[in-house]
Structure formats: C-alpha cells, structure tokens
Design a protein around this motif. Structure first.
Motif, PDB file in Angstrom:
ATOM      1  N   ARG A  37      -6.655   0.071 -10.857  1.00 23.80           N
ATOM      2  CA  ARG A  37      -5.744  -0.744 -10.042  1.00 23.80           C
ATOM      3  C   ARG A  37      -6.541  -1.696  -9.149  1.00 23.80           C
ATOM      4  NH1 ARG A  37      -0.462   0.081  -8.131  1.00 23.80           N
ATOM      5  NH2 ARG A  37       0.126  -1.728  -6.848  1.00 23.80           N
ATOM      6  N   ILE A  38      -7.607  -1.189  -8.545  1.00 22.09           N
ATOM      7  CA  ILE A  38      -8.459  -2.044  -7.716  1.00 22.09           C
ATOM      8  C   ILE A  38      -9.089  -3.149  -8.562  1.00 22.09           C
ATOM      9  CG2 ILE A  38     -10.544  -2.091  -6.285  1.00 22.09           C
ATOM     10  CD1 ILE A  38      -9.857   0.732  -5.373  1.00 22.09           C
ATOM     11  N   ASP A  40      -7.842  -4.571 -11.232  1.00 22.50           N
ATOM     12  CA  ASP A  40      -6.826  -5.577 -11.511  1.00 22.50           C
ATOM     13  C   ASP A  40      -6.516  -6.416 -10.273  1.00 22.50           C
ATOM     14  OD1 ASP A  40      -6.681  -4.647 -14.097  1.00 22.50           O
ATOM     15  OD2 ASP A  40      -4.936  -3.356 -13.718  1.00 22.50           O
ATOM     16  N   GLU A  41      -6.394  -5.768  -9.129  1.00 21.81           N
ATOM     17  CA  GLU A  41      -6.027  -6.473  -7.905  1.00 21.81           C
ATOM     18  C   GLU A  41      -7.095  -7.478  -7.481  1.00 21.81           C
ATOM     19  OE1 GLU A  41      -3.335  -6.372  -6.069  1.00 21.81           O
ATOM     20  OE2 GLU A  41      -2.211  -4.672  -6.901  1.00 21.81           O
ATOM     21  N   LEU A  42      -8.361  -7.129  -7.686  1.00 26.42           N
ATOM     22  CA  LEU A  42      -9.452  -7.992  -7.234  1.00 26.42           C
ATOM     23  C   LEU A  42     -10.040  -8.839  -8.357  1.00 26.42           C
ATOM     24  CD1 LEU A  42     -11.290  -5.570  -4.767  1.00 26.42           C
ATOM     25  CD2 LEU A  42      -9.575  -7.322  -4.272  1.00 26.42           C
ATOM     26  N   ASN A  99     -12.006 -10.115  -2.295  1.00 33.76           N
ATOM     27  CA  ASN A  99     -12.731 -10.066  -3.566  1.00 33.76           C
ATOM     28  C   ASN A  99     -13.557  -8.803  -3.624  1.00 33.76           C
ATOM     29  OD1 ASN A  99     -15.381 -10.657  -2.257  1.00 33.76           O
ATOM     30  ND2 ASN A  99     -14.450 -12.667  -1.923  1.00 33.76           N
ATOM     31  N   VAL A 159      -0.532   4.436  -3.521  1.00 35.51           N
ATOM     32  CA  VAL A 159      -0.648   3.122  -4.144  1.00 35.51           C
ATOM     33  C   VAL A 159       0.692   2.657  -4.708  1.00 35.51           C
ATOM     34  CG1 VAL A 159      -1.688   1.845  -6.061  1.00 35.51           C
ATOM     35  CG2 VAL A 159      -3.103   3.326  -4.647  1.00 35.51           C
ATOM     36  N   GLY A 163       1.068   0.137  -2.030  1.00 31.19           N
ATOM     37  CA  GLY A 163       0.041  -0.787  -2.486  1.00 31.19           C
ATOM     38  C   GLY A 163      -1.343  -0.225  -2.224  1.00 31.19           C
ATOM     39  N   TYR A 164      -2.339  -0.731  -2.969  1.00 28.94           N
ATOM     40  CA  TYR A 164      -3.671  -0.111  -2.898  1.00 28.94           C
ATOM     41  C   TYR A 164      -4.337  -0.306  -1.540  1.00 28.94           C
ATOM     42  CZ  TYR A 164      -6.774  -4.178  -2.995  1.00 28.94           C
ATOM     43  OH  TYR A 164      -7.475  -5.299  -2.667  1.00 28.94           O
ATOM     44  N   ALA A 165      -3.939  -1.341  -0.770  1.00 26.58           N
ATOM     45  CA  ALA A 165      -4.563  -1.566   0.537  1.00 26.58           C
ATOM     46  C   ALA A 165      -4.336  -0.379   1.469  1.00 26.58           C
ATOM     47  CB  ALA A 165      -4.010  -2.837   1.170  1.00 26.58           C
TER      48      ALA A 165
END
Length: 480
Positions: A37-38, A40-42, A99, A159, A163-165
C-alpha cells in the motif's frame, strides 16, 4: 540513595514508560503488512519500498545502545524525553511524506526511539523499590513483545479505515504525549557513568553495524554472492575488528567489552539473537502464508491483511499475558527455567505453523503457543540482563541485548526469505514445503536458544558485579 518520596511515584513512572515502549513496538511492525500500500501511495517500486523497513532497522539498531550509553552518562530521563520526541517527530514527517525519500528519512528519525527500551529498564532499576523491579521489567518487556505482534494485527484495519498516514499519526500523537509526560513526571535517575561519550568507538560501532545489517537485508534480493553483499559483509568484519581493538584501548569505551564477556551477559545476548531470528521472521512471513491464495498455490487462506492480523492476534495476547505472570514464575522457579521453557514452547509454536496450517484455527492456536513462549522469554531474559550488570551500566547492557535481538531478526528474516523465495511453484508462489522448511528453521533456532539458556549462570547481581570488578583493566593507551 533515592528518597522514598520519589520512589512513591513509581506507578506513574511505569505508566509513562509503558506508553513509550508500546508505541515504539507498534511503529516497529505497523508498516510490514502494508508495504504494498505504501508502495502504491508513494509511487515507488518493490525494491525501494523495502528501505522503509531497512532504514528503520539500521537506525534503531544503532541508536538503541547509543541512547542507553548516553542515558547512563548524562541522565536517563532527559535522553528518554529526546528519544520519545524523535519518535514522534519521525512519525509526523512519515505521515506527511510526499515521496519515498522523505518516508525513508522519517523512518531513520523514528529509529532513534529505540532508546526507550534500555532507558526504561535503567529507570526502573534506578527508581523502583527493589521488590517491584522484576515485575516492572517483566511488564515492560511484555508490552515490547506484544506490541510488536499487535502492529501486524491493527495495520490492516487502520489503513482501510483511515488511510496509511494513520500508521504514523496515531503513534505520533501518543508518543508526543508520552514525551511531555516523561519530562514532567519521570524523575531524573541519579545513577551515572562518569565520563564523556567516546566518538571514535561510537562511530566504528555504527559503521560495522550499518554495513552488516544492510548486507544481510540485501542478501535475499541481490544474491548472497553479489559484489555488493560480499563487500558489505567484508567491510563489516574489518570495521568490527577495528572497533574491538579501539574499545579495548580506549580511555572511555563505548561498550565495556569486559562486561560483555561475563557469562551471564554473553549467554543472554546469544539467546536474544536466536529469539530475534525466530520472532521477526515469523512476524513477516506468517501473514504472507495466510494471505496466499489457495486457488493459485494450493495452500493458504487468501486472507486479507486484516484477516491475517486477526489470526495472529493470539500471539500478541499470549505474549502479553505470559509477560504479566512471568515475574511470579521467575520468583518461584528462577528466571532461567522460565527462559528455557519459553524457548521450547515458542519453538513448538513456530514448527506447528509450518507443519499444520490446513485450517485457520490451527494457525491461530499455533500462533498463540508461540506468543506464550515468546512472552516468557522476553520478560525473564530482560530481568537476567539487568541483574547481571552494575546499575551504572544498565542502559548500555540492555540496549546491546535489544540490539543483538534486532540483528538476529535481520539474519532470520534474510534466511527465511532465501528459503521461501528460492522454491517457487504455481502462479509464482513459493512451494508449501518452502514455508514448512522455513518455519522449522525458525523453530530450530528457538530450540538452540533453549540449550544456550541452560548455560546462563545462576548468580546474584552482587556476584556478577564482583566478577566484573575482577576482570583485568584494559590498556588505557588510546584516548578518544
């Protein structure tokens, strides 16, 4: 002597320390199940995203004993506040990371939080009434072990819901509050090791440890015979040899190698290494086994991240529960038998995961068995290390023990990855026999740990302190 008035606040101190240790343990494992997931997100690739784990591993391994040494020298409370603040700031930066580069840098900052482990043990030894020390260390150790497993449980729901944050916002808030509480409520420990922190031994220590951990982490990806991996391992060996020479001759050593040679210390450290081999690799690869699609590979449950976490929940529960009762068991039978039995029980649990996983409940039971054994080892091993050294060296000794466990985790994960990914079958998934072989390897490491634990001497802290004082002094010919 610490006044009774100050010691009367030990319950408040324990509450603050518990929050810090639990937060660090969660941050340590929260990211592992959700690396895709991280990624994909970044917008990064599978190789680069693994540095989210590697950077944290290296940083925590370096700063755990460094923080312990600083605490012994300048005061444990103030270094604890700094470690908690660094962990909180690192989590905030990670939550806002635009990023992968910023994310990796944030994980390096989070690794400074590893200092909460030795600092907490040192504060407990300095501040708590004597009858409460063993129980407090056992409880804190239980949180450390349970928190590491709990991270894999809560990562998925966290998550998916927020969300992953929020993998980082949540611990950022909690550790920020803990840092303020530590500053206001935790008394400064009066036990100090006089002298400044030696720069050259510290840099050499960081150098060989960084080269070793990166080399191990890259081994399963680049190949163990690659020029990069071989070069890093050779560099680690050379710098390690130089570090030993410098430490033995330094006026003020970073790590007292005389202390590390004590039978009670080196045997406990070897047990910690072997426990790390089994623990970290199981946290990383059990979810992968559970998430494997049975229609593709012929085994597994096709579980989601959340479902896999729930099946591993018994491990965290077992670790915490056993950590709570281990102090009483150690008081009755002694800490060493608890460590030995715990290693055997954990080994059986790991072997069961690899051999019997046709139904979800079987994995849940095996996971719980592993957690029970792990909780017994965590709680009692920490007490043995703290009792084995003089009070002024508690921080660095417990820091090195935690650090050696982390090194074991890196080795175990790399070997497990090599075993599992080296035997691919249907749909590009590993053969089921590869997981079986891998978990049997991890179980064997815990059985060897049980044998090593039998060699831990049953000595009082006074006897061990006398043994340290009887060691010959090193040649003080190299000042930092």
């Amino acid at each position: 002597m610490i006044s009774s008035a100050r010691r009367s606040n030990y319950r408040v101190t324990l509450a603050v320390l518990s929050v810090g240790v639990a937060s660090f343990a969660l941050v340590q494992s929260l990211t592992i199940p959700v690396l895709p997931r991280i990624q994909d997100e970044l917008g990064t690739d599978p190789t680069t995203v693994t540095w989210v784990v590697t950077a944290y591993l290296v940083s925590a391994s370096i700063f755990t004993p460094v923080a312990g040494r600083l605490g012994d020298a300048i005061g444990k409370e103030r270094v604890l506040v700094a470690a908690l603040a660094a962990l909180s700031v690192g989590c905030v930066v990670a939550a806002l990371a635009p990023n992968i580069g910023v994310m990796i840098a944030a994980r390096v900052v989070q690794g400074v939080g590893g200092g909460v482990i030795p600092l907490s043990f040192g504060i407990i030894r300095d501040e708590f009434p004597e009858p409460k020390i063993a129980g407090a260390i056992s409880f804190t150790s239980a949180l450390l072990g349970a928190g590491g497993g709990l991270g894999t449980v809560v990562a998925g729901p966290l998550v998916n819901t927020f969300g992953y944050a929020w993998l980082f916002w949540l611990p950022a808030i909690v550790t920020g509050v803990a840092a303020v509480a530590a500053w206001l409520l935790v008394p400064e420990s009066p036990v100090r090791t006089p002298g400044r922190i030696p720069l050259l031994p510290t840099l050499l220590f960081a150098g060989w440890l960084t080269a070793l951990l990166i080399g191990i982490s890259e081994g399963s990806r680049e190949g163990w015979g690659s020029a990069l991996v071989v070069g890093l391992v050779v560099a680690a060996v050379v710098v390690f040899a130089g570090w030993v020479v410098v430490e033995q001759r330094a006026t003020v050593p970073f790590i007292d190698l005389r202390m590390m040679r004590l039978p009670a210390v080196w045997t406990a450290n070897l047990v910690a290494f072997l426990v790390g081999v089994g623990m970290y690799a199981s946290f990383a690869f059990t979810p992968r086994l559970l998430q494997t699609d049975v229609d593709v590979a012929g085994y597994g449950f096709g579980a989601t991240v959340t479902e896999a976490g729930l099946l591993m929940l018994p491990a965290s529960a077992g670790t915490f529960v056993m950590g709570l009762v281990s102090a009483q068991l150690a008081r009755i039978r002694g800490a060493k038998p608890v460590v030995v039995i715990g290693c055997v029980v954990a080994a059986v649990g790991l072997a069961a995961i690899g051999l019997v996983h046709e139904q979800p409940w079987q994995t849940a039971v095996a996971s719980g068995l592993f957690g029970l054994g792990l909780g017994a080892v965590f709680a009692s091993l920490a007490s043995l290390v703290v009792a084995a050294v003089p009070p002024e060296q508690t921080g660095v000794a417990s820091g090195m023990n935690a650090n050696i466990r982390t090194i074991g985790g890196a080795v175990g994960s790399a070997v497990m990855a090599t075993i599992v990914t080296g035997h691919l079958g249907r749909g590009g998934e590993p053969h089921e026999s590869a997981y079986t072989a891998g978990f049997l390897f991890l179980g064997a490491a815990l059985l060897v740990a049980a044998l090593v634990a039998l060699a831990i001497p049953s000595m009082s802290s006074r006897e061990l302190e006398d043994a340290l004082e009887a060691e010959p002094e090193p040649e003080h010919v190299l000042a930092d």
